[in-house]
Design an enzyme around this catalytic site. Sequence first.
Site, PDB file in Angstrom:
ATOM      1  NE  ARG A 107      -3.460  -2.373   2.797  1.00 23.34           N
ATOM      2  CZ  ARG A 107      -3.100  -3.538   3.332  1.00 23.34           C
ATOM      3  NH1 ARG A 107      -1.851  -3.690   3.794  1.00 23.34           N
ATOM      4  NH2 ARG A 107      -3.953  -4.540   3.418  1.00 23.34           N
TER       5      ARG A 107
ATOM      6  CE  LYS B  87      -5.978  -1.441   5.298  1.00 24.14           C
ATOM      7  NZ  LYS B  87      -7.323  -1.689   4.731  1.00 24.14           N
TER       8      LYS B  87
ATOM      9  CG  HIS C 152      -5.255   1.246  -3.790  1.00 26.40           C
ATOM     10  ND1 HIS C 152      -4.391   1.119  -2.712  1.00 26.40           N
ATOM     11  CD2 HIS C 152      -6.094   0.177  -3.714  1.00 26.40           C
ATOM     12  CE1 HIS C 152      -4.704   0.037  -2.017  1.00 26.40           C
ATOM     13  NE2 HIS C 152      -5.719  -0.556  -2.608  1.00 26.40           N
TER      14      HIS C 152
ATOM     15  NE  ARG D 164      -3.256  -3.567  -1.388  1.00 25.62           N
ATOM     16  CZ  ARG D 164      -2.613  -4.401  -0.579  1.00 25.62           C
ATOM     17  NH1 ARG D 164      -1.295  -4.473  -0.627  1.00 25.62           N
ATOM     18  NH2 ARG D 164      -3.264  -5.167   0.276  1.00 25.62           N
TER      19      ARG D 164
ATOM     20  CG  HIS E 249      -5.720  -9.068   1.152  1.00 22.12           C
ATOM     21  ND1 HIS E 249      -5.998  -9.391  -0.166  1.00 22.12           N
ATOM     22  CD2 HIS E 249      -5.702  -7.708   1.201  1.00 22.12           C
ATOM     23  CE1 HIS E 249      -6.132  -8.281  -0.868  1.00 22.12           C
ATOM     24  NE2 HIS E 249      -5.953  -7.250  -0.057  1.00 22.12           N
TER      25      HIS E 249
ATOM     26  CE1 TYR F 154      -6.728  -6.715  -6.995  1.00 16.37           C
ATOM     27  CE2 TYR F 154      -6.649  -7.952  -4.943  1.00 16.37           C
ATOM     28  CZ  TYR F 154      -6.550  -6.761  -5.624  1.00 16.37           C
ATOM     29  OH  TYR F 154      -6.279  -5.606  -4.936  1.00 16.37           O
TER      30      TYR F 154
END
Length: 300
Positions: free
Chosen positions: A150, A174, A246, A249, A272, A281
């Site tokens: 990110r 995250k 973004h 990514r 993730h 995806y």
Amino acid sequence: MTQEGKLEQQFLNYLHSERNYSVNTSTAYENDILDFRRFLNEQAISEYQQVTFLDVRIYLTELKQKSFSRTTVARKISSLRSFYTFLLRENVISENPFTYVSHAKNQLRLPKFFYSEEMEALFQVVYEDNETLTLRDRVLLEVLYGTGIRVSECAGILLSDLDTSYQAILIRGKGNKERYVPFGAYAEDAITDYLSSRTELMIRFKKEHDSLLINHYGDPLTTRGIRYCLTKIISKASLTRKIHPHMLRHTFATDLLNNGADMRTVQELLGHASLSSTQIYTHVTKEHLKSTYMKHHPRA
């Protein structure tokens, strides 16, 4: 501070300290809660404890009248449901009015990605000269596309996070979760070419820090600064459709899957927590397969 304000602050502290949510995520929750409180004030409801299921339905009707997207409405519901779950846990309320609130199923929005011709145009921009900031932009593009991290994660890279012997970078994602992501020869060459120029610029402005990416004053490049740099690169490449940083990514993940990478590996590389976040995806790659078939097969 009002009692309602104190409850909001306690919830935000909980998100930060116990759930390890990022500042951006916590801010999104805060904005959703403040918007709901604005609605309550207009309805002459002064306390969160007074909210009923009917009040929630009226609020949802207002959101729909304002033409918010399904995704935005779903996010607001999720934020407020979490907030009221917290209030229930703290014995502030006896029932969560958001428990049985449902919303229309979100339409599947496929991630947008760069086509190979567009990526070539972007790389041409960052390889046009060897000025310090161009070298930095080259690192930026090679690392973002080459690792799929990110923009916010890229801003946090320190020199000490680079493991050149294994060609990997330590990434803090995250919730402060750490993971190692590999990078290829192009990114390695870009970093090597950039580091000496970085040192010269920092000496000139008498800066001392460990951030990999710097601005024209030698200070660490922020997330906002990275977005600005990428927007300039995209503009110089003369790409016409509506695009955003973004998408690098998304392109990373899509290209991996199109070339045979397995889902679990892509999940780990992207950081993730859930495989479902990565599975979006597969829809992109199916669309790619279908469009290729329709374009090239004589009986399509």
